[in-house]
Design a protein around this motif. Structure first.
Motif, PDB file in Angstrom:
ATOM      1  N   SER A   1      -2.477  -3.849 -14.595  1.00 13.58           N
ATOM      2  CA  SER A   1      -2.672  -5.112 -13.893  1.00 13.58           C
ATOM      3  C   SER A   1      -1.861  -5.173 -12.598  1.00 13.58           C
ATOM      4  O   SER A   1      -2.108  -6.013 -11.742  1.00 13.58           O
ATOM      5  N   ASP A   2      -0.870  -4.253 -12.452  1.00 13.41           N
ATOM      6  CA  ASP A   2      -0.059  -4.199 -11.236  1.00 13.41           C
ATOM      7  C   ASP A   2      -0.745  -3.397 -10.130  1.00 13.41           C
ATOM      8  O   ASP A   2      -0.256  -3.357  -9.004  1.00 13.41           O
ATOM      9  N   ILE A   3      -1.837  -2.744 -10.453  1.00 12.52           N
ATOM     10  CA  ILE A   3      -2.476  -1.825  -9.513  1.00 12.52           C
ATOM     11  C   ILE A   3      -3.803  -2.390  -9.052  1.00 12.52           C
ATOM     12  O   ILE A   3      -4.610  -2.860  -9.861  1.00 12.52           O
ATOM     13  N   GLY A   4      -4.034  -2.360  -7.768  1.00  8.35           N
ATOM     14  CA  GLY A   4      -5.290  -2.834  -7.205  1.00  8.35           C
ATOM     15  C   GLY A   4      -6.169  -1.670  -6.780  1.00  8.35           C
ATOM     16  O   GLY A   4      -6.413  -0.741  -7.546  1.00  8.35           O
ATOM     17  N   LYS A   5      -6.597  -1.664  -5.544  1.00  7.57           N
ATOM     18  CA  LYS A   5      -7.528  -0.661  -5.040  1.00  7.57           C
ATOM     19  C   LYS A   5      -6.872   0.715  -4.976  1.00  7.57           C
ATOM     20  O   LYS A   5      -5.733   0.859  -4.548  1.00  7.57           O
ATOM     21  N   ILE A   6      -7.615   1.728  -5.427  1.00  2.04           N
ATOM     22  CA  ILE A   6      -7.177   3.126  -5.332  1.00  2.04           C
ATOM     23  C   ILE A   6      -8.137   3.856  -4.406  1.00  2.04           C
ATOM     24  O   ILE A   6      -9.331   3.952  -4.674  1.00  2.04           O
ATOM     25  N   ASP A   7      -7.591   4.345  -3.284  1.00  3.96           N
ATOM     26  CA  ASP A   7      -8.383   5.128  -2.325  1.00  3.96           C
ATOM     27  C   ASP A   7      -8.032   6.599  -2.577  1.00  3.96           C
ATOM     28  O   ASP A   7      -7.013   7.104  -2.103  1.00  3.96           O
ATOM     29  N   LEU A   8      -8.884   7.274  -3.335  1.00  4.42           N
ATOM     30  CA  LEU A   8      -8.573   8.628  -3.806  1.00  4.42           C
ATOM     31  C   LEU A   8      -9.228   9.681  -2.924  1.00  4.42           C
ATOM     32  O   LEU A   8     -10.446   9.701  -2.751  1.00  4.42           O
ATOM     33  N   GLN A   9      -8.405  10.549  -2.343  1.00  2.17           N
ATOM     34  CA  GLN A   9      -8.888  11.679  -1.557  1.00  2.17           C
ATOM     35  C   GLN A   9      -8.658  12.967  -2.367  1.00  2.17           C
ATOM     36  O   GLN A   9      -8.161  12.935  -3.486  1.00  2.17           O
TER      37      GLN A   9
ATOM     38  N   MET B   1      -8.066  16.534  -6.852  1.00  2.32           N
ATOM     39  CA  MET B   1      -7.932  17.909  -7.336  1.00  2.32           C
ATOM     40  C   MET B   1      -6.825  18.020  -8.389  1.00  2.32           C
ATOM     41  O   MET B   1      -6.782  18.999  -9.137  1.00  2.32           O
ATOM     42  N   ASP B   2      -5.934  17.030  -8.438  1.00  2.49           N
ATOM     43  CA  ASP B   2      -4.822  17.061  -9.388  1.00  2.49           C
ATOM     44  C   ASP B   2      -5.091  16.253 -10.646  1.00  2.49           C
ATOM     45  O   ASP B   2      -4.580  16.575 -11.722  1.00  2.49           O
ATOM     46  N   LEU B   3      -5.871  15.183 -10.520  1.00  3.24           N
ATOM     47  CA  LEU B   3      -6.096  14.256 -11.626  1.00  3.24           C
ATOM     48  C   LEU B   3      -7.591  14.010 -11.777  1.00  3.24           C
ATOM     49  O   LEU B   3      -8.372  14.236 -10.865  1.00  3.24           O
ATOM     50  N   ASP B   4      -7.968  13.517 -12.935  1.00  3.81           N
ATOM     51  CA  ASP B   4      -9.383  13.327 -13.253  1.00  3.81           C
ATOM     52  C   ASP B   4      -9.878  11.985 -12.721  1.00  3.81           C
ATOM     53  O   ASP B   4      -9.950  10.994 -13.441  1.00  3.81           O
ATOM     54  N   GLY B   5     -10.200  11.933 -11.437  1.00  6.18           N
ATOM     55  CA  GLY B   5     -10.760  10.731 -10.841  1.00  6.18           C
ATOM     56  C   GLY B   5      -9.785   9.569 -10.775  1.00  6.18           C
ATOM     57  O   GLY B   5      -8.580   9.699 -11.019  1.00  6.18           O
TER      58      GLY B   5
ATOM     59  N   LYS C   1       0.861  -1.177   0.000  1.00  4.09           N
ATOM     60  CA  LYS C   1       0.000   0.000   0.000  1.00  4.09           C
ATOM     61  C   LYS C   1       0.900   1.231   0.000  1.00  4.09           C
ATOM     62  O   LYS C   1       1.739   1.394   0.876  1.00  4.09           O
ATOM     63  N   LEU C   2       0.754   2.065  -1.028  1.00  2.00           N
ATOM     64  CA  LEU C   2       1.585   3.255  -1.167  1.00  2.00           C
ATOM     65  C   LEU C   2       0.771   4.525  -0.953  1.00  2.00           C
ATOM     66  O   LEU C   2      -0.410   4.592  -1.310  1.00  2.00           O
ATOM     67  N   PHE C   3       1.412   5.530  -0.401  1.00  2.00           N
ATOM     68  CA  PHE C   3       0.841   6.870  -0.268  1.00  2.00           C
ATOM     69  C   PHE C   3       1.468   7.755  -1.341  1.00  2.00           C
ATOM     70  O   PHE C   3       2.662   7.677  -1.607  1.00  2.00           O
ATOM     71  N   ILE C   4       0.642   8.589  -1.996  1.00  2.00           N
ATOM     72  CA  ILE C   4       1.151   9.562  -2.964  1.00  2.00           C
ATOM     73  C   ILE C   4       0.423  10.872  -2.747  1.00  2.00           C
ATOM     74  O   ILE C   4      -0.799  10.892  -2.533  1.00  2.00           O
ATOM     75  N   ASN C   5       1.179  11.981  -2.760  1.00  2.00           N
ATOM     76  CA  ASN C   5       0.564  13.283  -2.475  1.00  2.00           C
ATOM     77  C   ASN C   5      -0.050  13.907  -3.727  1.00  2.00           C
ATOM     78  O   ASN C   5       0.170  15.071  -4.064  1.00  2.00           O
TER      79      ASN C   5
END
Length: 554
Positions: free
Chosen positions: A485-493, A464-468, A456-460
């Motif tokens: 295929s390398d990416i699973g759940k995205i919890d977007l704030q 507001m920066d990207l389209d959903g 699980k990675l955090f990215i700042n």
């Protein structure tokens, strides 16, 4: 086997048809031409795009025209400038042995004064788009007093494009005793209304079932995430060396962006969309028709009326909102007895739409796979040697043959082939050596990444920066050099995100993005449990939990 001679056409016309390479009439031509030559009733012909409808009505029109009478005797209405011009060109070729017959095409985006002068010189068969024709009628420049036939070609397309009012005005203005011939790929309610309001007991001929697709077209689909679509398209292009394709997208922006990326990657591609001027549109269509372009990226509206032979593939970046449009899209390939492929780059959530499409258009959609690197390289390699085997030796090179043989020494055929392939195709092998499988051919969703094989990675970066989430997925794949295929759940704030990433890909992603500048901000990527400052907090006190707690206090 039926021939054009057996349909009742004159010798002049059959000779002209033979000169342009027509040998055997299509199903719609076999059944429609004898009826239109002898019948005096209204006519409805239902057949798919690419089945030869222009000759089906054009040959009878030409034979029934009296060139001694200097009046407009037939009117052909078409939905777009391109189709209008194409119909006129085809009619001119059919009438090549009848120099006294005069044809004229009138359409929007061209000099109306020149078109008015053409009408003044006399016309027997007028081909027109509804908007420009109504303009000329209001100016009093068109005389339909002697009109005998009105042909509505691609009637469903004309009504889809919003020409209902123009068609009503035109059909109410022509003589009541004219004959009306209506040709369409589909028969929606609006087209049926036209037939009921303006036709009298029409003879109806249907070749194939309504709303069905051409049997010469293979209909396939593959499930892809949005970020995978472009790469999938590239692989299909690279795998099919003789590909000549149309790519349908949803918006003008999508068309411009996909075409630009293809061009930057070395493909002969361009876009067709509503922001183009008529001059730009003509330039793009001319280049595509002459095969100076290999791929045309278009929106549904801009592509209406495109009629180009030998298109091998149609790709769909989306399933059209109006399912009937799929018939028109896919009908651009598989024409005149040639085989074609229609491939939907579908989202995994589109399963219900695929089922609806199968039911509505009466087709069977088969799952397919995006070609992998090995398959693409094999195709290119075998194609290279096949072309080499068919290439005649150049006389100027033959004199160097003794030196070439001496240079090769005792090298065997196998070793020579291996070294030649390595020297000429090695770069292609390298470009696909590390390519990952993408897409899902089957109907099941891709399994989610488990906690044991992912981080699980955090990215700042946030909403507001990207389209959903789709924008975040595209950004991570493109900037990080990883597959969706390398990416699973995205919890977007709003200002940050937590992303589940496959263990090995996570290290590459951190290396590629951490410290990268984005819109004047330095990006930070670290383990999701450490939060934005890279320091572990107490359990449950990460940035998301704190934010939720603060919200409850308010």
């Amino acid at each position: 086997m039926s021939t054009f001679e057996s349909l009742g056409l004159s010798q002049q016309i059959t000779e002209a048809v033979g000169a342009i390479g027509f040998e055997t009439p299509t199903a719609i031509q076999q059944q429609a031409i004898p009826h239109l030559l002898s019948g005096e009733e209204d006519f409805i012909g239902l057949a798919q795009t690419g089945t030869g409808k222009t000759a089906a009505f054009g040959l009878p029109l030409i034979q029934r025209t009296d060139t001694m009478l200097p009046f407009i005797q037939s009117l052909v209405l078409a939905p777009t400038r391109e189709l209008c011009l194409q119909i006129c060109r085809e009619l001119e070729s059919f009438a090549s042995n009848q120099p006294g017959l005069k044809l004229l095409a009138v359409y929007g985006g061209a000099d109306i004064v020149r078109q008015m002068k053409g009408l003044e010189r006399g016309v027997h068969i007028l081909v027109a788009t509804p908007g420009r024709l109504r303009d000329l009628m209001r100016r009093g420049k068109v005389d339909f007093a002697h009109l005998q036939h009105v042909v509505l070609d691609e009637a469903d397309e004309m009504l889809n494009m919003g020409f209902k009012e123009e068609i009503d005005d035109i059909l109410q203005s022509v003589p009541e005793n004219r004959r009306t011939w209506l040709f369409s790929a589909t028969m929606p309610k609006e087209v049926r209304r036209i037939s009921e309001d303006y036709m009298e007991n029409p003879f109806e001929l249907s070749v194939g079932q309504q709303n069905t697709s051409n049997a010469d077209i293979s209909h396939r689909f593959v499930f892809l995430r949005p970020a995978e679509r472009y790469e999938a398209l590239r692989r299909f292009i690279d795998f099919n060396s003789g590909l000549f394709a149309l790519v349908f997208v949803r918006t003008r922006r999508d068309a411009a962006e996909v075409a630009e990326r293809l061009t930057q990657d070395g493909y002969r591609a361009d876009a067709l969309h509503g922001d183009l001027s008529q001059h730009q549109r003509d330039r793009v269509m001319g280049a595509f028709r002459n095969r100076h372009l290999r791929i045309l990226v278009a929106t549904d509206v801009a592509a209406r009326g495109i009629d180009v032979d030998e298109i091998t593939h149609v790709f769909h970046f989306n399933i059209p909102d109006d399912i009937a449009f799929y018939t028109h899209r896919s009908g651009r390939t598989g024409r005149a007895g040639k085989k074609g492929e229609s491939i939907i780059l579908a989202h995994p959530k589109d399963k219900h739409l695929l089922k609806k499409l199968e039911k509505t258009v009466k087709i069977k959609l088969e799952p397919t796979e995006v070609p992998n690197g090995d398959a693409i390289f094999e195709q290119r390699l075998l194609g290279f040697f096949a072309r080499a085997a068919q290439t005649p030796p150049h006389p100027a090179i033959e004199k160097y043959l003794p030196q070439i043989v001496e240079e090769l020494g005792d090298m065997s055929r196998e070793e020579l082939a291996l070294r030649l392939a390595t020297s000429t195709m090695g770069h292609s092998l390298a470009s696909y050596a590390n390519s990952r499988p993408i897409g899902q051919a089957g109907p099941k969703d891709k399994p989610r990444l488990s906690r044991t094989d992912s981080r699980k990675l955090f990215i700042n970066l946030g909403d507001m920066d990207l389209d959903g989430k789709g924008g975040m997925l595209s950004f991570l794949c493109e900037q990080g050099g990883i597959s969706s295929s390398d990416i699973g759940k995205i919890d977007l704030q709003k200002k940050h995100a937590f992303v589940q990433v496959e263990e090995k890909a996570a290290a590459r992603l951190i290396k590629a993005i951490d410290g990268l500048e984005h819109n004047g901000r330095t990006l930070r990527v670290n383990d999701g449990d450490t939060g934005p400052k890279g320091k572990k907090g107490k359990k449950g006190k990460g940035p998301r939990k704190k934010k939720e707690k603060a919200f409850r206090k308010r």
